[in-house]
Scaffold this motif. Structure first.
Motif, short mmCIF file in Angstrom:
data_model
loop_
_atom_site.label_atom_id
_atom_site.label_comp_id
_atom_site.label_asym_id
_atom_site.label_seq_id
_atom_site.Cartn_x
_atom_site.Cartn_y
_atom_site.Cartn_z
N ALA A 83 0.95 -1.27 0.00
CA ALA A 83 -0.01 0.03 0.05
C ALA A 83 0.82 1.25 -0.11
N MET A 84 1.72 1.10 0.85
CA MET A 84 2.86 2.31 0.83
C MET A 84 3.37 2.58 -0.48
N ALA A 85 4.14 1.53 -1.09
CA ALA A 85 4.73 1.57 -2.16
C ALA A 85 3.91 1.93 -3.60
N LEU A 103 10.07 -2.33 -12.00
CA LEU A 103 10.63 -3.49 -11.19
C LEU A 103 9.78 -4.23 -10.34
N PHE A 104 8.79 -3.62 -9.77
CA PHE A 104 7.76 -4.16 -8.90
C PHE A 104 6.94 -5.21 -9.88
N ILE A 105 6.57 -4.51 -10.83
CA ILE A 105 5.59 -5.51 -11.65
C ILE A 105 6.43 -6.80 -12.43
N SER A 147 0.20 -7.28 -5.28
CA SER A 147 -0.55 -6.47 -4.54
C SER A 147 -0.21 -5.04 -4.77
N VAL A 148 0.89 -4.65 -5.39
CA VAL A 148 1.18 -3.35 -5.72
C VAL A 148 0.69 -3.08 -7.07
N PHE A 149 0.55 -3.99 -8.00
CA PHE A 149 -0.09 -4.04 -9.23
C PHE A 149 -1.75 -3.69 -8.94
N ARG A 186 -9.70 0.56 0.75
CA ARG A 186 -10.25 -0.81 1.22
C ARG A 186 -10.61 -1.71 0.10
N PRO A 187 -11.11 -1.36 -0.92
CA PRO A 187 -11.50 -2.61 -1.65
C PRO A 187 -10.19 -3.20 -2.41
N ALA A 188 -9.23 -2.36 -2.86
CA ALA A 188 -7.96 -2.86 -3.37
C ALA A 188 -7.38 -3.76 -2.17
N LEU A 189 -7.32 -3.20 -1.06
CA LEU A 189 -6.46 -4.16 0.14
C LEU A 189 -7.15 -5.26 0.42
#
Length: 269
Positions: A83-85, A103-105, A147-149, A186-189
């Motif tokens: 979430a922070m990233a 890089l994350f993806i 999660s980042v995506f 919240r939905p994404a989390l």
């Protein structure tokens, strides 16, 4: 295909998917002798002796607590970091932002189990073999790319006006993230939590390779021993399977209303 035909196919699929689960649930309340004599049938009464035997005698309680501790800790760490990233990559403008996001993806394209050998040697040098903390860190790291995506996709659909209004009210970045962004997110989390919780709870591979002590095994590894010891006691076996499924059912039930909105967020842009 007509709407009626689609509905019929969906009902057939639901029956095939949930039929075995219903049989296992019903069997968990029946005496073992009745199951051996008549595999399919209804229980005379709700008898919880099978659950008590699976929980206490078969040591399923130890495996359950291990799985719950590792899964909850890894999901909390993964979702928090993601979430922070995702917030920083979606809202802040800085040099190398696109490269860092890529890089994350890119972690989605690399099967995590291909890195087992270097992970094993790294954990061995850090003293994390046969250590629950090692599994928590491994699961959290492996779930961050997805999660980042998901969270970045949701953030693209969020209006900037919310954050601008918060800044005008004097909110700093930390307070705005906690008080304004997280409640809207919240939905994404929920999506990130469910898609991290399920594979972590069900994972058999990493605990088998990285754990050595029987009292540190998780539910999937413990169930393999459970199957061997209680192969003839199907009633206890069914009760153990139901216990193992309870956390997944609870998480899906709590997060269902957020999953669709979280998965479809950001598609309009």
């Amino acid at each position: 295909m007509s709407r009626l035909g689609v509905q019929a196919l969906l009902w057939v699929y639901a029956a095939l998917a949930f039929g075995p689960l219903v049989l296992v649930l019903i069997g968990s309340f029946r005496p073992n002798a009745d199951i051996l004599r008549e595999p399919v049938g209804l229980p005379d009464s709700l008898n919880f002796d099978n659950y008590a035997r699976a929980w206490e005698t078969a040591s399923l309680s130890t495996y359950f607590v291990n799985s719950l501790t590792i899964t909850v800790a890894s999901v909390a760490l993964c979702v928090t970091v993601s979430a922070m990233a995702a917030y920083a990559l979606s809202r802040w403008r800085f040099r190398g932002r696109a490269l860092l996001a890529a890089l994350f993806i890119s972690g989605l394209m690399i099967p995590a189990k291909l890195g087992l050998l270097p992970v094993f040697y790294m954990f061995q040098s850090w003293g994390l073999i046969d250590n629950r903390i090692g599994l928590v860190l491994l699961y959290a790291a492996s779930g961050i790319p997805f999660s980042v995506f998901v969270i970045m996709g949701f953030m693209r659909g969020m209006p900037d006006e919310l954050e601008e209004a918060a800044r005008l009210d004097g909110c700093d970045e930390g307070r705005m993230f906690v008080s304004v962004v997280l409640p809207v997110m919240r939905p994404a989390l929920a999506v990130a939590t469910v898609f991290q919780f399920a594979p972590t709870w069900n994972d058999f591979f990493y605990p088998l390779v990285l754990m050595r002590s029987d009292d540190k095994y998780t539910v999937p590894v413990g169930l393999t021993r459970f199957f061997g010891e209680y192969a003839a006691d199907r009633a206890t076996l069914f009760a153990g399977l139901v216990i193992a499924l309870v956390p997944l059912a609870v998480v899906f039930a709590l997060a269902t209303k957020h999953i669709i909105s979280g998965l479809t967020a950001g598609m309009s842009k």
